[in-house]
Motif scaffolding. Sequence first.
Motif, PDB file in Angstrom:
ATOM      1  N   LEU A   1     -30.968   8.002 -26.544  1.00 44.53           N
ATOM      2  CA  LEU A   1     -32.423   8.084 -26.409  1.00 44.53           C
ATOM      3  C   LEU A   1     -33.128   8.271 -27.750  1.00 44.53           C
ATOM      4  O   LEU A   1     -34.217   7.734 -27.959  1.00 44.53           O
ATOM      5  N   GLU A   2     -32.502   9.022 -28.668  1.00 47.30           N
ATOM      6  CA  GLU A   2     -33.133   9.245 -29.976  1.00 47.30           C
ATOM      7  C   GLU A   2     -33.302   7.931 -30.732  1.00 47.30           C
ATOM      8  O   GLU A   2     -34.353   7.675 -31.321  1.00 47.30           O
ATOM      9  N   GLY A   3     -32.292   7.090 -30.712  1.00 49.18           N
ATOM     10  CA  GLY A   3     -32.388   5.795 -31.382  1.00 49.18           C
ATOM     11  C   GLY A   3     -33.438   4.909 -30.746  1.00 49.18           C
ATOM     12  O   GLY A   3     -34.189   4.213 -31.434  1.00 49.18           O
ATOM     13  N   LEU A   4     -33.526   4.947 -29.436  1.00 48.17           N
ATOM     14  CA  LEU A   4     -34.500   4.135 -28.713  1.00 48.17           C
ATOM     15  C   LEU A   4     -35.928   4.558 -29.039  1.00 48.17           C
ATOM     16  O   LEU A   4     -36.795   3.715 -29.284  1.00 48.17           O
TER      17      LEU A   4
ATOM     18  N   LEU B   1     -36.535   9.915 -21.454  1.00 49.88           N
ATOM     19  CA  LEU B   1     -37.423   9.175 -22.339  1.00 49.88           C
ATOM     20  C   LEU B   1     -38.413   8.413 -21.454  1.00 49.88           C
ATOM     21  O   LEU B   1     -38.021   7.799 -20.466  1.00 49.88           O
ATOM     22  N   ILE B   2     -39.686   8.463 -21.800  1.00 48.22           N
ATOM     23  CA  ILE B   2     -40.722   7.762 -21.040  1.00 48.22           C
ATOM     24  C   ILE B   2     -41.056   6.487 -21.794  1.00 48.22           C
ATOM     25  O   ILE B   2     -41.501   6.535 -22.943  1.00 48.22           O
ATOM     26  N   TYR B   3     -40.806   5.347 -21.179  1.00 50.84           N
ATOM     27  CA  TYR B   3     -41.034   4.044 -21.810  1.00 50.84           C
ATOM     28  C   TYR B   3     -42.072   3.289 -20.993  1.00 50.84           C
ATOM     29  O   TYR B   3     -41.870   3.027 -19.807  1.00 50.84           O
ATOM     30  N   ARG B   4     -43.195   2.943 -21.621  1.00 51.27           N
ATOM     31  CA  ARG B   4     -44.280   2.246 -20.930  1.00 51.27           C
ATOM     32  C   ARG B   4     -44.274   0.774 -21.308  1.00 51.27           C
ATOM     33  O   ARG B   4     -44.622   0.425 -22.434  1.00 51.27           O
ATOM     34  N   LEU B   5     -43.887  -0.067 -20.373  1.00 51.65           N
ATOM     35  CA  LEU B   5     -43.932  -1.513 -20.594  1.00 51.65           C
ATOM     36  C   LEU B   5     -45.379  -1.993 -20.409  1.00 51.65           C
ATOM     37  O   LEU B   5     -46.102  -1.492 -19.554  1.00 51.65           O
TER      38      LEU B   5
ATOM     39  N   VAL C   1     -43.685   2.008 -15.760  1.00 52.54           N
ATOM     40  CA  VAL C   1     -43.170   3.086 -16.598  1.00 52.54           C
ATOM     41  C   VAL C   1     -41.721   3.319 -16.216  1.00 52.54           C
ATOM     42  O   VAL C   1     -41.385   3.391 -15.035  1.00 52.54           O
ATOM     43  N   LEU C   2     -40.867   3.417 -17.238  1.00 51.31           N
ATOM     44  CA  LEU C   2     -39.455   3.688 -17.000  1.00 51.31           C
ATOM     45  C   LEU C   2     -39.125   5.077 -17.516  1.00 51.31           C
ATOM     46  O   LEU C   2     -39.491   5.423 -18.648  1.00 51.31           O
ATOM     47  N   LEU C   3     -38.457   5.855 -16.706  1.00 52.14           N
ATOM     48  CA  LEU C   3     -37.915   7.141 -17.127  1.00 52.14           C
ATOM     49  C   LEU C   3     -36.429   6.903 -17.355  1.00 52.14           C
ATOM     50  O   LEU C   3     -35.695   6.601 -16.414  1.00 52.14           O
ATOM     51  N   ILE C   4     -36.006   7.010 -18.616  1.00 49.73           N
ATOM     52  CA  ILE C   4     -34.634   6.667 -18.986  1.00 49.73           C
ATOM     53  C   ILE C   4     -33.904   7.946 -19.367  1.00 49.73           C
ATOM     54  O   ILE C   4     -34.390   8.719 -20.199  1.00 49.73           O
ATOM     55  N   PHE C   5     -32.743   8.162 -18.775  1.00 51.39           N
ATOM     56  CA  PHE C   5     -31.972   9.371 -19.018  1.00 51.39           C
ATOM     57  C   PHE C   5     -30.693   9.030 -19.771  1.00 51.39           C
ATOM     58  O   PHE C   5     -30.198   7.906 -19.703  1.00 51.39           O
ATOM     59  N   VAL C   6     -30.163  10.023 -20.497  1.00 54.51           N
ATOM     60  CA  VAL C   6     -28.959   9.836 -21.306  1.00 54.51           C
ATOM     61  C   VAL C   6     -27.805   9.314 -20.456  1.00 54.51           C
ATOM     62  O   VAL C   6     -27.010   8.499 -20.909  1.00 54.51           O
TER      63      VAL C   6
END
Length: 150
Positions: free
Chosen positions: A67-70, A88-92, A98-103
């Motif tokens: 997630l840190e690299g992303l 990590l909250i990723y807004r397309l 919205v994507l909630l991405i977990f390790v």
Amino acid sequence: REPRATALIFSSGRMVVTGTKSTHNSALATRKFAYILERVGFQPAGMLDFKVQNIVGTVDVGFPIRLEGLVFAHPTFSSYEPELFPGLIYRLVQPRVVLLIFVSGKVVITGAKTEAQLIEGLRKMYPVLVEFRKENATSVPGDVPTIAAA
């Protein structure tokens, strides 16, 4: 009983149906709740403006993610504050989801109006997730370790 759903009914007459697995089931549950309201003495106006506001989907990509690299590579679209929230909250931008991405590799996609938007959001994001895949992660129980021949 079926489909399993929860309804919030407001004094304004609006009703919000949650918890169904598809848009078809949501429309069916809305009709069933309207029938229940009729049985207790209210006269619903029918499904005048039935519309889907939000669809949520979950997926496990099958590998852990850095997630840190992303967040450093995509700072305009993502935010990551591990002290506040583990994902990590990723807004397309397109589709607007919205994507909630977990390790762990688990992803929650929300904000879609159609199931096609969910699929398109994951399709656009998957190559980025593969790019930030953790290489030397510990194996998942049940995985068969591969042995490289020298």
